[in-house]
Scaffold this motif. Sequence first.
Motif, mmCIF file in Angstrom:
data_model
loop_
_atom_site.group_PDB
_atom_site.id
_atom_site.type_symbol
_atom_site.label_atom_id
_atom_site.label_comp_id
_atom_site.label_asym_id
_atom_site.label_seq_id
_atom_site.Cartn_x
_atom_site.Cartn_y
_atom_site.Cartn_z
ATOM 1 N N LYS A 211 4.459 1.093 -1.198
ATOM 2 C CA LYS A 211 3.134 1.049 -0.584
ATOM 3 C C LYS A 211 2.055 1.129 -1.656
ATOM 4 O O LYS A 211 2.123 1.923 -2.566
ATOM 5 N N GLN A 212 1.052 0.293 -1.525
ATOM 6 C CA GLN A 212 -0.045 0.256 -2.486
ATOM 7 C C GLN A 212 -0.859 1.544 -2.422
ATOM 8 O O GLN A 212 -1.104 2.086 -1.357
ATOM 9 N N SER A 213 -1.277 2.019 -3.563
ATOM 10 C CA SER A 213 -2.163 3.172 -3.630
ATOM 11 C C SER A 213 -3.602 2.690 -3.602
ATOM 12 O O SER A 213 -3.915 1.578 -4.023
ATOM 13 N N LEU A 214 -4.478 3.541 -3.112
ATOM 14 C CA LEU A 214 -5.909 3.236 -3.116
ATOM 15 C C LEU A 214 -6.415 3.160 -4.552
ATOM 16 O O LEU A 214 -5.911 3.852 -5.425
ATOM 17 N N ARG A 215 -7.437 2.334 -4.735
ATOM 18 C CA ARG A 215 -8.096 2.256 -6.040
ATOM 19 C C ARG A 215 -9.573 2.590 -5.835
ATOM 20 O O ARG A 215 -10.163 2.246 -4.818
ATOM 21 N N ASP B 251 -4.970 9.767 -4.091
ATOM 22 C CA ASP B 251 -3.566 10.133 -4.166
ATOM 23 C C ASP B 251 -2.817 9.335 -3.108
ATOM 24 O O ASP B 251 -2.743 9.756 -1.951
ATOM 25 N N GLY B 252 -2.318 8.154 -3.495
ATOM 26 C CA GLY B 252 -1.675 7.279 -2.506
ATOM 27 C C GLY B 252 -2.707 6.790 -1.521
ATOM 28 O O GLY B 252 -3.689 6.164 -1.893
ATOM 29 N N ASP B 253 -2.514 7.115 -0.224
ATOM 30 C CA ASP B 253 -3.487 6.714 0.791
ATOM 31 C C ASP B 253 -4.353 7.905 1.242
ATOM 32 O O ASP B 253 -4.912 7.907 2.329
ATOM 33 N N ILE B 254 -4.467 8.897 0.362
ATOM 34 C CA ILE B 254 -5.277 10.081 0.652
ATOM 35 C C ILE B 254 -6.441 10.181 -0.338
ATOM 36 O O ILE B 254 -6.253 10.027 -1.538
ATOM 37 N N ILE B 255 -7.629 10.431 0.202
ATOM 38 C CA ILE B 255 -8.792 10.751 -0.619
ATOM 39 C C ILE B 255 -8.848 12.271 -0.651
ATOM 40 O O ILE B 255 -9.049 12.921 0.389
ATOM 41 N N GLU C 129 -7.162 2.613 7.401
ATOM 42 C CA GLU C 129 -7.447 1.184 7.242
ATOM 43 C C GLU C 129 -8.547 1.031 6.196
ATOM 44 O O GLU C 129 -9.493 1.812 6.167
ATOM 45 N N LEU C 130 -8.410 0.008 5.360
ATOM 46 C CA LEU C 130 -9.417 -0.260 4.343
ATOM 47 C C LEU C 130 -9.424 -1.742 4.010
ATOM 48 O O LEU C 130 -8.374 -2.330 3.744
#
Length: 133
Positions: free
Chosen positions: A19-23, A84-88, A108-109
């Motif tokens: 799974k892609q991490s947030l940037r 941190d992954g899909d967590i801000i 969702e983003l």
Amino acid sequence: MSYKLYMILLGFSLLFACKQSLRTEEIEGKWLYQKVEFLRQNPIIITEGEELKADEPYVVFEKSGKAKIVSSGKILSEGTFVLDGDIIRYEEVLPDGQKRAIPFLVKELNAQKLVFETMDQDTKRITAKKIKF
């Protein structure tokens, strides 16, 4: 039989690990709240439209890692964030200098829409649209 089960579990593990991490570039900017849902209420309380527009709440995520939450023209919260992954992982600095960790789970983003949930006992889901500032 256990070999097949092992292979299935391994496959799922690899799928979820990829799974892609947030940037930072993806969430950087000003996000105007469009809808706030209080998920732990029965029935769920939803605030949107004119009721929400009057306060004009928004969150700003800066490239530097700083963030702030604003409503009715007043800063409600300031702090820093890390992804941190899909967590801000937002760390709010309180008026007395103490810090409080507040994680947000991104549901969702895309380039114009951010949907995230607070990860506390009063779970809220916020839907926001990106605006220029």
